[in-house]
Scaffold this motif. Structure first.
Motif, PDB file in Angstrom:
ATOM      1  N   ALA A  79      -0.682 -50.703  54.057  1.00  0.00           N
ATOM      2  CA  ALA A  79      -1.158 -49.318  54.000  1.00  0.00           C
ATOM      3  C   ALA A  79      -2.621 -49.241  53.561  1.00  0.00           C
ATOM      4  N   SER A  80      -3.019 -50.109  52.638  1.00  0.00           N
ATOM      5  CA  SER A  80      -4.411 -50.080  52.171  1.00  0.00           C
ATOM      6  C   SER A  80      -5.373 -50.416  53.312  1.00  0.00           C
ATOM      7  N   GLU A  81      -4.979 -51.299  54.191  1.00  0.00           N
ATOM      8  CA  GLU A  81      -5.800 -51.650  55.348  1.00  0.00           C
ATOM      9  C   GLU A  81      -5.773 -50.525  56.388  1.00  0.00           C
ATOM     10  N   ALA A  82      -4.633 -49.892  56.550  1.00  0.00           N
ATOM     11  CA  ALA A  82      -4.491 -48.814  57.530  1.00  0.00           C
ATOM     12  C   ALA A  82      -5.346 -47.607  57.154  1.00  0.00           C
ATOM     13  N   GLN A  83      -5.502 -47.324  55.873  1.00  0.00           N
ATOM     14  CA  GLN A  83      -6.289 -46.169  55.441  1.00  0.00           C
ATOM     15  C   GLN A  83      -7.769 -46.326  55.744  1.00  0.00           C
ATOM     16  N   LEU A  84      -8.210 -47.551  56.022  1.00  0.00           N
ATOM     17  CA  LEU A  84      -9.608 -47.783  56.376  1.00  0.00           C
ATOM     18  C   LEU A  84      -9.894 -47.450  57.840  1.00  0.00           C
ATOM     19  N   LEU A  85      -8.859 -47.195  58.619  1.00  0.00           N
ATOM     20  CA  LEU A  85      -9.024 -46.918  60.041  1.00  0.00           C
ATOM     21  C   LEU A  85      -9.401 -45.469  60.326  1.00  0.00           C
ATOM     22  N   TYR A  86      -9.213 -44.567  59.354  1.00  0.00           N
ATOM     23  CA  TYR A  86      -9.441 -43.151  59.628  1.00  0.00           C
ATOM     24  C   TYR A  86      -9.975 -42.430  58.402  1.00  0.00           C
ATOM     25  N   GLU A  87     -10.539 -41.240  58.677  1.00  0.00           N
ATOM     26  CA  GLU A  87     -10.968 -40.317  57.624  1.00  0.00           C
ATOM     27  C   GLU A  87     -10.124 -39.061  57.793  1.00  0.00           C
ATOM     28  N   ASP A  88      -9.462 -38.663  56.737  1.00  0.00           N
ATOM     29  CA  ASP A  88      -8.592 -37.495  56.794  1.00  0.00           C
ATOM     30  C   ASP A  88      -9.440 -36.243  56.628  1.00  0.00           C
ATOM     31  N   LEU A  89      -9.509 -35.427  57.683  1.00  0.00           N
ATOM     32  CA  LEU A  89     -10.334 -34.224  57.646  1.00  0.00           C
ATOM     33  C   LEU A  89      -9.588 -33.026  57.071  1.00  0.00           C
ATOM     34  N   ALA A  90      -8.263 -33.046  57.109  1.00  0.00           N
ATOM     35  CA  ALA A  90      -7.444 -31.980  56.543  1.00  0.00           C
ATOM     36  C   ALA A  90      -6.362 -32.638  55.702  1.00  0.00           C
ATOM     37  N   PRO A  91      -6.636 -32.914  54.433  1.00  0.00           N
ATOM     38  CA  PRO A  91      -5.645 -33.588  53.601  1.00  0.00           C
ATOM     39  C   PRO A  91      -4.341 -32.806  53.540  1.00  0.00           C
ATOM     40  N   VAL A  92      -3.250 -33.537  53.413  1.00  0.00           N
ATOM     41  CA  VAL A  92      -1.927 -32.922  53.337  1.00  0.00           C
ATOM     42  C   VAL A  92      -1.827 -32.135  52.041  1.00  0.00           C
ATOM     43  N   GLU A  93      -1.433 -30.867  52.158  1.00  0.00           N
ATOM     44  CA  GLU A  93      -1.280 -30.016  50.979  1.00  0.00           C
ATOM     45  C   GLU A  93       0.192 -29.864  50.664  1.00  0.00           C
ATOM     46  N   ARG A  94       0.499 -29.681  49.410  1.00  0.00           N
ATOM     47  CA  ARG A  94       1.883 -29.443  49.016  1.00  0.00           C
ATOM     48  C   ARG A  94       2.299 -28.066  49.506  1.00  0.00           C
ATOM     49  N   SER A  95       3.573 -27.910  49.782  1.00  0.00           N
ATOM     50  CA  SER A  95       4.075 -26.629  50.263  1.00  0.00           C
ATOM     51  C   SER A  95       3.963 -25.569  49.165  1.00  0.00           C
ATOM     52  N   ALA A  96       4.169 -24.330  49.535  1.00  0.00           N
ATOM     53  CA  ALA A  96       4.039 -23.217  48.590  1.00  0.00           C
ATOM     54  C   ALA A  96       5.066 -23.315  47.472  1.00  0.00           C
ATOM     55  N   THR A  97       6.205 -23.941  47.746  1.00  0.00           N
ATOM     56  CA  THR A  97       7.232 -24.047  46.716  1.00  0.00           C
ATOM     57  C   THR A  97       6.990 -25.242  45.798  1.00  0.00           C
ATOM     58  N   GLY A  98       5.975 -26.053  46.080  1.00  0.00           N
ATOM     59  CA  GLY A  98       5.659 -27.202  45.224  1.00  0.00           C
ATOM     60  C   GLY A  98       6.723 -28.268  45.286  1.00  0.00           C
ATOM     61  N   SER A  99       7.368 -28.557  44.164  1.00  0.00           N
ATOM     62  CA  SER A  99       8.376 -29.599  44.129  1.00  0.00           C
ATOM     63  C   SER A  99       9.776 -29.034  44.324  1.00  0.00           C
ATOM     64  N   LYS A 100       9.872 -27.919  45.005  1.00  0.00           N
ATOM     65  CA  LYS A 100      11.155 -27.273  45.267  1.00  0.00           C
ATOM     66  C   LYS A 100      11.452 -27.357  46.762  1.00  0.00           C
ATOM     67  N   ALA A 101      12.720 -27.265  47.106  1.00  0.00           N
ATOM     68  CA  ALA A 101      13.138 -27.253  48.501  1.00  0.00           C
ATOM     69  C   ALA A 101      14.001 -26.025  48.741  1.00  0.00           C
ATOM     70  N   VAL A 102      13.814 -25.393  49.885  1.00  0.00           N
ATOM     71  CA  VAL A 102      14.631 -24.242  50.236  1.00  0.00           C
ATOM     72  C   VAL A 102      15.833 -24.758  51.010  1.00  0.00           C
ATOM     73  N   VAL A 103      17.017 -24.488  50.493  1.00  0.00           N
ATOM     74  CA  VAL A 103      18.247 -24.889  51.174  1.00  0.00           C
ATOM     75  C   VAL A 103      18.881 -23.651  51.786  1.00  0.00           C
ATOM     76  N   GLY A 104      19.996 -23.810  52.464  1.00  0.00           N
ATOM     77  CA  GLY A 104      20.647 -22.718  53.174  1.00  0.00           C
ATOM     78  C   GLY A 104      20.771 -21.451  52.354  1.00  0.00           C
ATOM     79  N   GLY A 105      20.580 -20.326  52.988  1.00  0.00           N
ATOM     80  CA  GLY A 105      20.735 -19.033  52.332  1.00  0.00           C
ATOM     81  C   GLY A 105      19.566 -18.657  51.441  1.00  0.00           C
TER      82      GLY A 105
END
Length: 130
Positions: A79-105
Motif C-alpha cells: 500500500a505504501s508503494e501504491a500511494q506513490l502512484l497518485y495524488e488524491d484530489l478529493a480526500p475521502v470524508e467521513r459520512s454525516a453520521t460519523g462512526s454510526k451506521a443507519v440500519v433498517g427503519g
C-alpha cells in the motif's frame, strides 16, 4: 520513475496496481459499467490507455474518488508503494453520521457494534410498527 509522457497503461491494471480494487476483475467491471471517467470522458473499456497527469473520477463504495496519476507503476506492491502512484484530489470524508451506521427503519447504531440484542430488536420492531 521518470515521467515519460509517452508511457501508457491499461486503466484496469492501474486501478489494481494503485489498490483501489482488490482484483483486476473488479476494476474491469467498474470500467465496463461506465463508472470511470478520464478527464471528464466516460471510459467504457478496461483496455482504455491512461497516461501520467490524467485525472480519474470513479466511485469506490459510497465515495467518489478523484485522483491525478503521478506514476504508472510496474506491479501491485504494498500500500505504501501504491500511494506513490497518485495524488488524491478529493480526500475521502467521513459520512454525516460519523462512526454510526443507519440500519433498517432509520435506527442508528455504532459501527462494529455487532448484531442487535433481543431487546434492541423488539424496540426496532416497535418503532417500525410491527
Amino acid at each position: 520513475m521518470a515521467a515519460d509522457t509517452n508511457e501508457t497503461l491499461r486503466i484496469d491494471k492501474w486501478l489494481w496496481y494503485a489498490r483501489f480494487f482488490k482484483t483486476r476483475t473488479l476494476a474491469s467491471v467498474v470500467c465496463n459499467g461506465g463508472r470511470v471517467r478520464v478527464g471528464g470522458a466516460t471510459v467504457r473499456k478496461p483496455s482504455h490507455l491512461i497516461r501520467i497527469e490524467d485525472v480519474l473520477t470513479f466511485s469506490q463504495g459510497p465515495n467518489i474518488r478523484i485522483v491525478r496519476i503521478l506514476a504508472l507503476g510496474a506491479r501491485r506492491g504494498p500500500a505504501s508503494e501504491a500511494q506513490l502512484l497518485y495524488e488524491d484530489l478529493a480526500p475521502v470524508e467521513r459520512s454525516a453520521t460519523g462512526s454510526k451506521a443507519v440500519v433498517g427503519g432509520g435506527v442508528i447504531r455504532d459501527l462494529g457494534a455487532g448484531r442487535p440484542t433481543k431487546k434492541e430488536r423488539r424496540d426496532t420492531d416497535k418503532l417500525r410498527g410491527e
